[in-house]
Write an enzyme that holds these catalytic residues in place. Structure first.
Site, short mmCIF file in Angstrom:
data_model
loop_
_atom_site.label_atom_id
_atom_site.label_comp_id
_atom_site.label_asym_id
_atom_site.label_seq_id
_atom_site.Cartn_x
_atom_site.Cartn_y
_atom_site.Cartn_z
N GLU A 104 2.06 -6.91 7.59
CA GLU A 104 1.20 -6.04 8.37
C GLU A 104 1.50 -6.00 9.86
OE1 GLU A 104 -0.90 -6.61 4.52
OE2 GLU A 104 0.33 -7.85 5.85
N ILE B 133 0.81 -1.21 0.00
CA ILE B 133 0.00 0.00 0.00
C ILE B 133 0.85 1.27 0.00
CG2 ILE B 133 -0.21 0.12 2.51
CD1 ILE B 133 -3.09 1.05 2.11
N ASP C 18 -1.79 -10.26 -0.76
CA ASP C 18 -3.25 -10.30 -0.87
C ASP C 18 -3.67 -10.52 -2.31
OD1 ASP C 18 -4.27 -9.56 1.88
OD2 ASP C 18 -3.04 -7.78 1.51
N GLY D 47 0.16 -5.90 0.51
CA GLY D 47 -0.95 -6.03 -0.42
C GLY D 47 -0.64 -6.88 -1.63
N ASP E 285 -5.96 -7.47 6.42
CA ASP E 285 -7.43 -7.51 6.42
C ASP E 285 -8.08 -7.47 5.05
OD1 ASP E 285 -6.81 -4.89 5.86
OD2 ASP E 285 -7.67 -4.05 7.68
#
Length: 338
Positions: free
Chosen positions: A207, A128, A187, A184, A215
Protein backbone atom coordinates in the site's frame (compact mmCIF):
# COMPACT_ATOMS: atom_id res chain seq x y z
CA UNK A 1 -7.41 1.88 1.14
CA UNK A 2 -10.39 4.23 1.19
CA UNK A 3 -7.98 7.10 1.72
CA UNK A 4 -6.25 6.12 -1.48
CA UNK A 5 -9.48 6.20 -3.38
CA UNK A 6 -10.11 9.72 -2.16
CA UNK A 7 -6.60 10.69 -3.29
CA UNK A 8 -7.02 9.03 -6.65
CA UNK A 9 -10.33 10.85 -7.03
CA UNK A 10 -8.47 14.17 -6.97
CA UNK A 11 -6.38 13.02 -9.93
CA UNK A 12 -9.14 11.09 -11.65
CA UNK A 13 -9.37 13.50 -14.57
CA UNK A 14 -5.65 13.01 -15.20
CA UNK A 15 -5.45 9.25 -14.74
CA UNK A 16 -8.52 7.98 -16.50
CA UNK A 17 -7.72 9.29 -20.01
CA UNK A 18 -4.13 8.07 -19.93
CA UNK A 19 -4.87 4.46 -20.92
CA UNK A 20 -1.62 2.46 -20.73
CA UNK A 21 -0.18 4.83 -18.13
CA UNK A 22 -3.19 4.31 -15.93
CA UNK A 23 -2.69 0.56 -16.18
CA UNK A 24 0.93 0.91 -15.16
CA UNK A 25 -0.07 3.02 -12.16
CA UNK A 26 -2.44 0.29 -11.05
CA UNK A 27 0.21 -2.35 -11.65
CA UNK A 28 2.73 -0.50 -9.49
CA UNK A 29 0.20 -0.71 -6.68
CA UNK A 30 0.28 -4.47 -6.89
CA UNK A 31 -3.47 -4.20 -6.51
CA UNK A 32 -4.07 -4.38 -10.23
CA UNK A 33 -7.00 -5.48 -12.25
CA UNK A 34 -4.93 -8.09 -13.99
CA UNK A 35 -2.88 -10.13 -11.60
CA UNK A 36 -3.04 -13.89 -11.45
CA UNK A 37 -3.24 -15.79 -8.24
CA UNK A 38 -3.77 -19.37 -8.36
CA UNK A 39 -3.89 -22.74 -6.81
CA UNK A 40 -5.61 -25.73 -8.21
CA UNK A 41 -6.50 -27.64 -5.12
CA UNK A 42 -6.57 -31.38 -5.50
CA UNK A 43 -8.87 -32.91 -2.89
CA UNK A 44 -6.98 -35.08 -0.41
CA UNK A 45 -8.72 -38.01 1.24
CA UNK A 46 -9.87 -37.48 4.78
CA UNK A 47 -8.04 -40.53 5.95
CA UNK A 48 -6.04 -42.30 3.27
CA UNK A 49 -4.15 -41.61 0.05
CA UNK A 50 -6.26 -44.31 -1.58
CA UNK A 51 -9.46 -42.48 -0.73
CA UNK A 52 -7.94 -39.24 -1.97
CA UNK A 53 -7.28 -40.65 -5.42
CA UNK A 54 -10.95 -41.55 -5.73
CA UNK A 55 -12.26 -38.24 -4.42
CA UNK A 56 -13.53 -35.53 -6.73
CA UNK A 57 -14.64 -32.08 -5.60
CA UNK A 58 -18.37 -31.50 -5.52
CA UNK A 59 -19.93 -28.06 -5.65
CA UNK A 60 -21.04 -27.06 -2.19
CA UNK A 61 -24.81 -26.50 -2.03
CA UNK A 62 -25.83 -22.87 -1.55
CA UNK A 63 -22.46 -21.47 -2.65
CA UNK A 64 -22.74 -19.86 -6.08
CA UNK A 65 -20.48 -16.85 -6.65
CA UNK A 66 -18.84 -14.76 -9.36
CA UNK A 67 -15.43 -14.41 -7.71
CA UNK A 68 -15.23 -17.57 -5.60
CA UNK A 69 -15.59 -21.29 -6.15
CA UNK A 70 -16.60 -23.40 -3.16
CA UNK A 71 -16.40 -27.17 -3.28
CA UNK A 72 -16.90 -30.00 -0.82
CA UNK A 73 -13.33 -31.25 -0.93
CA UNK A 74 -13.90 -34.13 1.45
CA UNK A 75 -16.04 -34.99 4.45
CA UNK A 76 -16.43 -31.94 6.73
CA UNK A 77 -13.97 -29.87 4.65
CA UNK A 78 -14.83 -27.03 2.28
CA UNK A 79 -12.41 -25.63 -0.28
CA UNK A 80 -12.83 -21.91 -1.06
CA UNK A 81 -10.94 -20.74 -4.13
CA UNK A 82 -10.38 -17.18 -5.24
CA UNK A 83 -11.62 -17.76 -8.75
CA UNK A 84 -10.55 -14.99 -11.13
CA UNK A 85 -7.41 -16.59 -12.56
CA UNK A 86 -7.52 -14.47 -15.72
CA UNK A 87 -7.20 -11.39 -13.48
CA UNK A 88 -4.70 -12.98 -11.09
CA UNK A 89 -7.48 -13.17 -8.51
CA UNK A 90 -7.66 -9.40 -8.23
CA UNK A 91 -10.31 -8.45 -5.67
CA UNK A 92 -13.25 -6.88 -7.49
CA UNK A 93 -16.55 -5.57 -6.16
CA UNK A 94 -18.11 -9.04 -6.22
CA UNK A 95 -15.24 -10.46 -4.14
CA UNK A 96 -15.59 -7.93 -1.31
CA UNK A 97 -19.29 -8.72 -1.08
CA UNK A 98 -19.19 -12.47 -1.66
CA UNK A 99 -16.50 -13.28 0.90
CA UNK A 100 -18.78 -12.02 3.67
CA UNK A 101 -21.75 -14.00 2.38
CA UNK A 102 -19.61 -17.13 1.88
CA UNK A 103 -18.01 -17.22 5.33
CA UNK A 104 -21.20 -16.29 7.14
CA UNK A 105 -22.78 -19.34 5.50
CA UNK A 106 -19.80 -21.51 6.42
CA UNK A 107 -19.98 -20.34 10.03
CA UNK A 108 -23.56 -21.64 10.18
CA UNK A 109 -22.89 -24.85 8.25
CA UNK A 110 -23.01 -27.62 10.84
CA UNK A 111 -21.47 -30.13 8.43
CA UNK A 112 -18.34 -28.04 7.79
CA UNK A 113 -15.52 -28.29 10.32
CA UNK A 114 -12.49 -26.93 8.42
CA UNK A 115 -11.92 -24.63 5.43
CA UNK A 116 -9.00 -24.53 2.99
CA UNK A 117 -8.67 -21.30 1.01
CA UNK A 118 -6.50 -20.96 -2.08
CA UNK A 119 -6.25 -19.09 -5.37
CA UNK A 120 -7.00 -20.45 -8.85
CA UNK A 121 -4.47 -19.84 -11.60
CA UNK A 122 -0.89 -18.61 -11.42
CA UNK A 123 -0.84 -16.83 -8.06
CA UNK A 124 -2.77 -16.42 -4.84
CA UNK A 125 -3.87 -12.80 -5.28
CA UNK A 126 -2.66 -9.57 -6.83
CA UNK A 127 -4.75 -7.47 -4.45
CA UNK A 128 -7.52 -5.00 -5.14
CA UNK A 129 -8.96 -4.66 -8.65
CA UNK A 130 -9.02 -0.89 -9.12
CA UNK A 131 -10.21 -1.09 -12.71
CA UNK A 132 -13.40 -2.85 -11.62
CA UNK A 133 -13.97 -0.71 -8.55
CA UNK A 134 -13.00 2.70 -9.95
CA UNK A 135 -16.56 3.74 -10.80
CA UNK A 136 -17.61 3.47 -7.14
CA UNK A 137 -14.39 4.59 -5.52
CA UNK A 138 -12.92 7.41 -7.58
CA UNK A 139 -15.93 9.61 -6.87
CA UNK A 140 -17.32 8.84 -3.40
CA UNK A 141 -20.76 10.28 -2.86
CA UNK A 142 -21.40 13.28 -0.63
CA UNK A 143 -22.10 17.01 -0.91
CA UNK A 144 -19.18 18.05 1.27
CA UNK A 145 -16.09 16.71 3.05
CA UNK A 146 -18.07 15.49 6.06
CA UNK A 147 -20.49 13.50 3.92
CA UNK A 148 -17.74 12.10 1.70
CA UNK A 149 -15.84 11.05 4.83
CA UNK A 150 -18.97 9.43 6.26
CA UNK A 151 -19.38 7.47 3.02
CA UNK A 152 -15.75 6.35 3.04
CA UNK A 153 -16.03 5.30 6.69
CA UNK A 154 -18.98 3.08 5.78
CA UNK A 155 -17.08 1.72 2.78
CA UNK A 156 -14.03 0.86 4.88
CA UNK A 157 -16.19 -0.86 7.47
CA UNK A 158 -17.56 -3.17 4.79
CA UNK A 159 -14.11 -3.86 3.33
CA UNK A 160 -12.66 -4.69 6.74
CA UNK A 161 -15.49 -7.15 7.35
CA UNK A 162 -14.47 -9.02 4.17
CA UNK A 163 -11.45 -10.40 6.05
CA UNK A 164 -12.65 -10.14 9.64
CA UNK A 165 -15.40 -12.60 8.71
CA UNK A 166 -12.69 -15.26 8.28
CA UNK A 167 -11.43 -14.66 11.80
CA UNK A 168 -14.99 -14.60 13.19
CA UNK A 169 -15.81 -17.93 11.55
CA UNK A 170 -15.42 -20.58 14.30
CA UNK A 171 -14.15 -23.17 11.81
CA UNK A 172 -10.35 -23.24 11.38
CA UNK A 173 -9.26 -21.75 8.04
CA UNK A 174 -6.07 -22.96 6.33
CA UNK A 175 -4.57 -20.65 3.70
CA UNK A 176 -2.69 -22.43 0.88
CA UNK A 177 -0.59 -19.80 -0.91
CA UNK A 178 1.44 -19.98 -4.09
CA UNK A 179 2.95 -17.31 -6.29
CA UNK A 180 2.29 -13.70 -5.35
CA UNK A 181 0.32 -12.68 -2.29
CA UNK A 182 0.09 -8.91 -2.63
CA UNK A 183 -1.75 -6.10 -0.86
CA UNK A 184 -5.22 -7.40 0.00
CA UNK A 185 -3.88 -10.95 -0.24
CA UNK A 186 -1.79 -10.30 2.88
CA UNK A 187 -4.85 -8.86 4.62
CA UNK A 188 -6.68 -12.09 3.82
CA UNK A 189 -4.07 -14.62 4.92
CA UNK A 190 -3.32 -12.87 8.21
CA UNK A 191 -6.98 -13.44 9.16
CA UNK A 192 -6.54 -17.20 8.59
CA UNK A 193 -5.55 -19.68 11.30
CA UNK A 194 -2.82 -21.62 9.50
CA UNK A 195 -0.74 -20.71 6.46
CA UNK A 196 1.11 -23.05 4.08
CA UNK A 197 2.95 -21.83 0.99
CA UNK A 198 5.03 -22.98 -1.95
CA UNK A 199 8.70 -22.07 -2.27
CA UNK A 200 7.93 -19.73 -5.16
CA UNK A 201 5.61 -17.59 -3.02
CA UNK A 202 6.26 -14.00 -2.08
CA UNK A 203 4.38 -11.54 0.11
CA UNK A 204 4.05 -7.75 -0.20
CA UNK A 205 2.42 -5.13 1.98
CA UNK A 206 2.13 -2.94 -1.10
CA UNK A 207 0.00 0.00 0.00
CA UNK A 208 2.73 2.58 0.72
CA UNK A 209 3.72 2.44 -2.94
CA UNK A 210 0.42 4.11 -3.76
CA UNK A 211 0.47 6.64 -0.96
CA UNK A 212 -1.68 5.11 1.75
CA UNK A 213 -1.53 2.93 4.83
CA UNK A 214 -3.01 -0.56 4.62
CA UNK A 215 -6.43 -0.29 6.24
CA UNK A 216 -8.26 -3.63 6.14
CA UNK A 217 -6.26 -5.78 8.55
CA UNK A 218 -2.57 -6.21 7.74
CA UNK A 219 -1.23 -3.54 10.12
CA UNK A 220 -3.39 -4.90 12.93
CA UNK A 221 -2.85 -8.66 12.44
CA UNK A 222 0.62 -9.07 10.92
CA UNK A 223 2.48 -7.90 14.08
CA UNK A 224 0.59 -10.49 16.12
CA UNK A 225 1.16 -13.22 13.54
CA UNK A 226 4.94 -12.91 13.27
CA UNK A 227 5.74 -11.24 16.61
CA UNK A 228 8.52 -9.08 15.19
CA UNK A 229 7.55 -5.40 15.14
CA UNK A 230 10.81 -4.33 13.52
CA UNK A 231 10.25 -6.67 10.57
CA UNK A 232 6.60 -5.64 10.25
CA UNK A 233 7.64 -1.98 10.15
CA UNK A 234 10.25 -2.71 7.48
CA UNK A 235 7.77 -4.56 5.28
CA UNK A 236 5.03 -1.95 5.72
CA UNK A 237 7.29 1.09 5.20
CA UNK A 238 9.11 -0.25 2.11
CA UNK A 239 6.60 -2.57 0.36
CA UNK A 240 9.50 -4.92 -0.37
CA UNK A 241 8.88 -8.54 -1.22
CA UNK A 242 9.17 -11.12 1.55
CA UNK A 243 10.18 -14.38 -0.10
CA UNK A 244 8.96 -17.78 1.05
CA UNK A 245 12.06 -18.71 3.07
CA UNK A 246 11.85 -15.48 5.06
CA UNK A 247 8.10 -15.98 5.53
CA UNK A 248 8.81 -19.39 7.06
CA UNK A 249 11.62 -18.08 9.25
CA UNK A 250 9.48 -15.21 10.53
CA UNK A 251 6.48 -17.42 11.28
CA UNK A 252 4.14 -15.99 8.66
CA UNK A 253 3.79 -19.49 7.23
CA UNK A 254 4.35 -22.76 9.07
CA UNK A 255 5.45 -24.99 6.19
CA UNK A 256 6.91 -24.68 2.68
CA UNK A 257 6.35 -27.05 -0.24
CA UNK A 258 8.04 -27.47 -3.63
CA UNK A 259 4.85 -27.05 -5.64
CA UNK A 260 1.10 -26.45 -5.48
CA UNK A 261 0.18 -30.10 -5.66
CA UNK A 262 2.20 -31.17 -2.64
CA UNK A 263 1.10 -28.08 -0.70
CA UNK A 264 -2.58 -28.73 -1.36
CA UNK A 265 -2.24 -32.40 -0.50
CA UNK A 266 -0.68 -31.37 2.81
CA UNK A 267 -3.35 -28.74 3.45
CA UNK A 268 -6.14 -31.26 2.91
CA UNK A 269 -4.36 -33.87 5.02
CA UNK A 270 -4.16 -31.33 7.84
CA UNK A 271 -7.81 -30.37 7.31
CA UNK A 272 -8.80 -34.04 7.52
CA UNK A 273 -6.87 -34.45 10.77
CA UNK A 274 -8.50 -31.40 12.34
CA UNK A 275 -11.96 -32.37 11.11
CA UNK A 276 -11.64 -35.77 12.83
CA UNK A 277 -11.54 -34.09 16.25
CA UNK A 278 -14.51 -32.97 18.30
CA UNK A 279 -15.97 -29.85 16.65
CA UNK A 280 -16.86 -28.56 20.11
CA UNK A 281 -13.20 -28.83 21.15
CA UNK A 282 -11.74 -27.39 17.93
CA UNK A 283 -14.12 -24.46 17.56
CA UNK A 284 -13.90 -23.62 21.26
CA UNK A 285 -10.12 -23.63 20.91
CA UNK A 286 -10.18 -21.18 17.98
CA UNK A 287 -12.54 -18.79 19.74
CA UNK A 288 -10.43 -18.76 22.89
CA UNK A 289 -7.11 -18.44 21.06
CA UNK A 290 -8.37 -15.32 19.31
CA UNK A 291 -9.81 -13.91 22.52
CA UNK A 292 -6.53 -14.54 24.34
CA UNK A 293 -4.55 -12.80 21.60
CA UNK A 294 -6.44 -9.57 22.27
CA UNK A 295 -6.79 -9.72 26.08
CA UNK A 296 -4.66 -10.16 29.17
CA UNK A 297 -3.91 -13.59 30.62
CA UNK A 298 -6.28 -13.07 33.55
CA UNK A 299 -9.09 -11.79 31.33
CA UNK A 300 -8.59 -14.76 29.03
CA UNK A 301 -8.62 -17.26 31.89
CA UNK A 302 -11.86 -15.78 33.19
CA UNK A 303 -13.37 -15.97 29.72
CA UNK A 304 -12.21 -19.59 29.44
CA UNK A 305 -13.95 -20.49 32.72
CA UNK A 306 -17.21 -19.00 31.53
CA UNK A 307 -16.86 -20.77 28.20
CA UNK A 308 -15.98 -24.22 29.49
CA UNK A 309 -18.54 -24.32 32.28
CA UNK A 310 -21.00 -25.14 29.51
CA UNK A 311 -18.72 -26.79 26.93
CA UNK A 312 -17.42 -29.34 29.46
CA UNK A 313 -20.89 -30.87 29.41
CA UNK A 314 -20.42 -32.18 25.87
CA UNK A 315 -20.64 -35.90 25.16
CA UNK A 316 -17.57 -35.51 22.96
CA UNK A 317 -15.32 -35.78 26.00
CA UNK A 318 -16.57 -39.25 26.93
CA UNK A 319 -16.36 -40.39 23.31
CA UNK A 320 -12.76 -39.18 23.02
CA UNK A 321 -11.70 -40.68 26.35
CA UNK A 322 -13.36 -43.99 25.51
CA UNK A 323 -11.50 -44.12 22.20
CA UNK A 324 -8.21 -43.47 23.98
CA UNK A 325 -8.88 -46.20 26.55
CA UNK A 326 -9.74 -48.67 23.82
CA UNK A 327 -6.75 -47.53 21.75
CA UNK A 328 -9.00 -46.62 18.82
CA UNK A 329 -8.10 -44.07 16.18
CA UNK A 330 -10.05 -40.88 16.88
CA UNK A 331 -10.98 -40.83 13.20
CA UNK A 332 -13.33 -43.75 13.88
CA UNK A 333 -15.31 -41.77 16.44
CA UNK A 334 -18.53 -40.15 15.23
CA UNK A 335 -19.12 -36.68 16.68
CA UNK A 336 -22.47 -34.93 16.33
CA UNK A 337 -22.73 -31.90 14.08
CA UNK A 338 -22.24 -28.50 15.64
Amino acid sequence: MAAAFAAVRRFGNLLIPLGPLTSSVYSVWGLTASSNLGLNLRPMSAFTQEEASKASPEEAPGHSYESLRVTAAQKHVLHVQLNRPEKRNAMNKAFWREMVVCFNKIAEDSDCRVVVISGAGKMFSSGIDLMDMASDLLQPTGDDSARISWHLHSLLTRYQETFSVIEKCPKPVIAAIHGGCIGGGVDLITACDIRYSTRDSFFQVKEVDVGLAADVGTLQRLPKVIGNQSLVNELAYTARKMMADEALESGLVSRLFPDKESMLDAAFTLAAEISSKSPVAVQSTKINLIYSRDHSVMESLNYMKSWNMSMLQTKDIMKSVQAAIEKKDLKTVSFSKL
